[in-house]
Scaffold this motif. Sequence first.
Motif, PDB file in Angstrom:
ATOM      1  N   LYS A 158      -9.491   6.463  -0.035  1.00 39.52           N
ATOM      2  CA  LYS A 158      -8.463   6.288   0.984  1.00 39.52           C
ATOM      3  C   LYS A 158      -7.150   6.956   0.600  1.00 39.52           C
ATOM      4  CE  LYS A 158     -10.341   1.942   2.771  1.00 39.52           C
ATOM      5  NZ  LYS A 158     -10.086   0.509   3.064  1.00 39.52           N
ATOM      6  N   ASN A 159      -7.145   7.597  -0.583  1.00 37.45           N
ATOM      7  CA  ASN A 159      -5.916   8.256  -1.058  1.00 37.45           C
ATOM      8  C   ASN A 159      -4.736   7.282  -1.061  1.00 37.45           C
ATOM      9  OD1 ASN A 159      -5.253  10.744  -2.210  1.00 37.45           O
ATOM     10  ND2 ASN A 159      -4.258  11.494  -0.359  1.00 37.45           N
ATOM     11  N   THR A 160      -5.005   6.096  -1.575  1.00 39.35           N
ATOM     12  CA  THR A 160      -4.040   4.996  -1.496  1.00 39.35           C
ATOM     13  C   THR A 160      -3.956   4.262  -2.826  1.00 39.35           C
ATOM     14  OG1 THR A 160      -4.431   4.694   0.876  1.00 39.35           O
ATOM     15  CG2 THR A 160      -3.500   2.814  -0.311  1.00 39.35           C
ATOM     16  N   SER A 203       0.838  -1.190   0.000  1.00 33.99           N
ATOM     17  CA  SER A 203       0.000   0.000   0.000  1.00 33.99           C
ATOM     18  C   SER A 203       0.875   1.243   0.000  1.00 33.99           C
ATOM     19  CB  SER A 203      -0.901   0.029   1.240  1.00 33.99           C
ATOM     20  OG  SER A 203      -1.730  -1.115   1.306  1.00 33.99           O
ATOM     21  N   THR A 230       0.110   5.223   0.774  1.00 29.85           N
ATOM     22  CA  THR A 230      -0.869   6.214   1.190  1.00 29.85           C
ATOM     23  C   THR A 230      -0.249   7.601   1.133  1.00 29.85           C
ATOM     24  OG1 THR A 230      -1.988   4.643   2.627  1.00 29.85           O
ATOM     25  CG2 THR A 230      -2.359   6.968   3.070  1.00 29.85           C
TER      26      THR A 230
END
Length: 125
Positions: free
Chosen positions: A75-77, A20, A22
């Motif tokens: 989630k800006n991910t 991930s 972020t």
Amino acid sequence: VQLQAYGGGLVQPGGSLRLSCTASGFTLSYYPIAWFRKAPGKEREGVSCDYDSDGSTYVVDSVKGRFSISRDNAKNTVYLQMNSLKPEDTAVYYCAMTSKTAYGCYAPINEYTHWGQGTLVTVSS
């Protein structure tokens, strides 16, 4: 502006991991976001990229069919799903952003100005 990469670890050959990335301080969907990796004794290599605004996506040949990139804008991910992992995938994986959006997913590595801290992926039995 900050990127945080996480999700690495030790996995057996044939296993899977999801990395991930972020973002904080900016809206990730506005920019090309790429995953790079650096293996011991090798140069940093571009693995995959996604640019939401023009829909461009890049995956290096060595991981095609095994790795996929996706994003969750809420989630800006951005994620890197890695399946069928091989020992040669062992590396530190970094996510990075370029503000040079005209390149899409084909910006030279020196145009990536914001980098996450890296997360180690070790594929070993």
